[in-house]
Design a protein around this motif. Structure first.
Motif, mmCIF file in Angstrom:
data_model
loop_
_atom_site.group_PDB
_atom_site.id
_atom_site.type_symbol
_atom_site.label_atom_id
_atom_site.label_comp_id
_atom_site.label_asym_id
_atom_site.label_seq_id
_atom_site.Cartn_x
_atom_site.Cartn_y
_atom_site.Cartn_z
ATOM 1 N N UNK A 18 52.338 35.994 28.307
ATOM 2 C CA UNK A 18 52.339 36.492 26.925
ATOM 3 C C UNK A 18 51.047 36.125 26.204
ATOM 4 N N UNK A 19 50.320 35.139 26.722
ATOM 5 C CA UNK A 19 49.049 34.747 26.099
ATOM 6 C C UNK A 19 47.921 35.704 26.462
ATOM 7 N N UNK A 20 48.153 36.588 27.431
ATOM 8 C CA UNK A 20 47.095 37.485 27.882
ATOM 9 C C UNK A 20 46.776 38.586 26.867
ATOM 10 N N UNK A 21 47.501 38.600 25.749
ATOM 11 C CA UNK A 21 47.169 39.544 24.680
ATOM 12 C C UNK A 21 45.958 39.063 23.889
ATOM 13 N N UNK A 22 45.502 37.850 24.212
ATOM 14 C CA UNK A 22 44.380 37.227 23.516
ATOM 15 C C UNK A 22 43.248 37.017 24.521
ATOM 16 N N UNK A 23 42.069 37.565 24.251
ATOM 17 C CA UNK A 23 40.956 37.502 25.195
ATOM 18 C C UNK A 23 40.510 36.069 25.469
ATOM 19 N N UNK A 24 40.505 35.214 24.446
ATOM 20 C CA UNK A 24 40.084 33.827 24.669
ATOM 21 C C UNK A 24 41.054 33.112 25.604
ATOM 22 N N UNK A 25 42.335 33.467 25.525
ATOM 23 C CA UNK A 25 43.320 32.865 26.427
ATOM 24 C C UNK A 25 43.115 33.342 27.856
ATOM 25 N N UNK A 26 42.734 34.597 28.023
ATOM 26 C CA UNK A 26 42.432 35.117 29.364
ATOM 27 C C UNK A 26 41.256 34.351 29.958
ATOM 28 N N UNK A 27 40.235 34.109 29.141
ATOM 29 C CA UNK A 27 39.078 33.337 29.621
ATOM 30 C C UNK A 27 39.518 31.946 30.082
ATOM 31 N N UNK A 159 51.156 40.065 37.322
ATOM 32 C CA UNK A 159 50.334 39.184 36.514
ATOM 33 C C UNK A 159 49.116 39.913 35.953
ATOM 34 N N UNK A 160 48.454 40.703 36.777
ATOM 35 C CA UNK A 160 47.212 41.344 36.364
ATOM 36 C C UNK A 160 47.432 42.539 35.444
ATOM 37 N N UNK A 161 48.597 43.156 35.496
ATOM 38 C CA UNK A 161 48.848 44.324 34.650
ATOM 39 C C UNK A 161 48.735 43.973 33.171
ATOM 40 N N UNK A 162 49.173 42.765 32.785
ATOM 41 C CA UNK A 162 49.090 42.346 31.381
ATOM 42 C C UNK A 162 47.632 42.196 30.948
ATOM 43 N N UNK A 163 46.773 41.698 31.850
ATOM 44 C CA UNK A 163 45.353 41.555 31.525
ATOM 45 C C UNK A 163 44.692 42.913 31.349
ATOM 46 N N UNK A 164 45.005 43.835 32.230
ATOM 47 C CA UNK A 164 44.424 45.179 32.140
ATOM 48 C C UNK A 164 44.783 45.815 30.805
ATOM 49 N N UNK A 174 34.127 45.584 30.390
ATOM 50 C CA UNK A 174 34.213 44.704 31.563
ATOM 51 C C UNK A 174 34.548 45.539 32.793
ATOM 52 N N UNK A 175 33.655 46.430 33.205
ATOM 53 C CA UNK A 175 33.955 47.322 34.336
ATOM 54 C C UNK A 175 34.221 46.594 35.649
ATOM 55 N N UNK A 176 33.509 45.499 35.898
ATOM 56 C CA UNK A 176 33.705 44.759 37.151
ATOM 57 C C UNK A 176 35.062 44.059 37.160
ATOM 58 N N UNK A 177 35.392 43.396 36.044
ATOM 59 C CA UNK A 177 36.664 42.690 35.977
ATOM 60 C C UNK A 177 37.839 43.667 36.005
ATOM 61 N N UNK A 178 37.726 44.775 35.294
ATOM 62 C CA UNK A 178 38.785 45.780 35.329
ATOM 63 C C UNK A 178 38.958 46.332 36.741
ATOM 64 N N UNK A 179 37.833 46.551 37.412
ATOM 65 C CA UNK A 179 37.913 47.037 38.790
ATOM 66 C C UNK A 179 38.625 46.021 39.664
ATOM 67 N N UNK A 180 38.274 44.734 39.504
ATOM 68 C CA UNK A 180 38.921 43.671 40.279
ATOM 69 C C UNK A 180 40.430 43.691 40.044
ATOM 70 N N UNK A 181 40.839 43.723 38.789
ATOM 71 C CA UNK A 181 42.265 43.681 38.459
ATOM 72 C C UNK A 181 42.997 44.897 39.008
ATOM 73 N N UNK A 182 42.443 46.065 38.773
ATOM 74 C CA UNK A 182 43.111 47.288 39.215
ATOM 75 C C UNK A 182 43.112 47.402 40.734
#
Length: 237
Positions: A18-27, A159-164, A174-182
């Motif tokens: 639920x914290x993945x809605x916040x970019x700083x928390x993702x970092x 897990x990764x769907x929430x980040x995407x 963040x094309x590289x990170x989005x590519x990694x997640x997807x």
């Protein structure tokens, strides 16, 4: 299998997501999770060492060729996949690039990789990493395969769907990170996950004792993952 399913369900709904809605928390999450991305490769390489031949002189594997192929397929994908531009790269290195892309520090993981000193791993993450390295180095091949499948491949897509979702909603460049997640949502859910399960089933081969070893290793891996997520969540408070 009931305990495994229950733990997987709990982890799929862990409050850290639920914290993945916040970019700083993702970092912040990534600075811990990157160590799990790294030690994942040791579990995979352990399976490759057990099931294929990586010694000199080479000799045919004692395992069926289908199983050897399964492991080698996963290794190729994890260690030398293609990035979004069609260039070979490991998923770990792709993750590091993704971290840098969204402003997550890679100082601790790079410092650790310079000499592999476990004291350089963040305290709440160290126990998780050392546990997996111990399984990779000394565990029965069924324990390694169960830790690999139940504790890793099965959990990643959710897990990764929430980040995407957050990255797209906030229009983060963040094309590289989005590519990694997807890419991981795709290959872990639709390719590597099923391959890992096939490998585990083949290793167990309907042996009740080996199945019990697998279930115990799977439960242990899931408990370790939950403890890691609990720590990351607490450190965000």
């Amino acid at each position: 299998m009931d305990n495994i399913t229950l733990l997987q369900t709990e982890l799929a709904h862990h409050p850290v997501y639920s914290t993945f809605s916040n970019l700083s928390s993702i970092r912040h999450f990534m600075q811990h999770h990157v160590f799990a991305v790294w030690d994942f490769m040791s579990l995979l390489k352990s399976l490759q060492r057990h099931i294929t031949c990586v010694e000199l002189p080479w000799r045919p594997s004692a395992y069926p060729a289908e199983m050897v192929r399964l492991i080698n397929q996963i290794v190729v994908g994890e260690e030398s996949d293609m990035d979004q531009r069609g260039r070979p790269i490991s998923h770990f290195e792709l993750y590091l690039l993704g971290m840098e892309e969204i402003g997550a520090s890679t100082v601790k993981i790079r410092d650790f990789l310079s000499d592999l000193n476990p004291e350089k791993i963040p305290s709440g993450t160290r126990e998780f990493v050392q546990g997996n390295l111990k399984v990779a180095a000394t565990g029965h091949v069924v324990e390694v395969a169960a830790s690999f499948f139940f504790g890793r491949e099965k959990l990643i897509p959710e897990m990764f769907e929430a980040m995407v979702k957050t990255l797209k909603e906030e229009r983060v460049e963040a094309p590289t990170f989005l590519y990694y997640l997807e890419r991981h949502i795709e290959v872990d859910g639709g390719e590597h996950g099923p391959l890992a399960m096939q490998c585990l089933d083949s290793l167990i081969n309907n042996d009740p004792k080996l199945r019990q070893i697998a279930m115990e290793a799977g439960v242990k891996a899931l408990h370790a993952r939950k403890k890691l997520w609990d720590h990351v969540l607490a450190s965000l408070a």
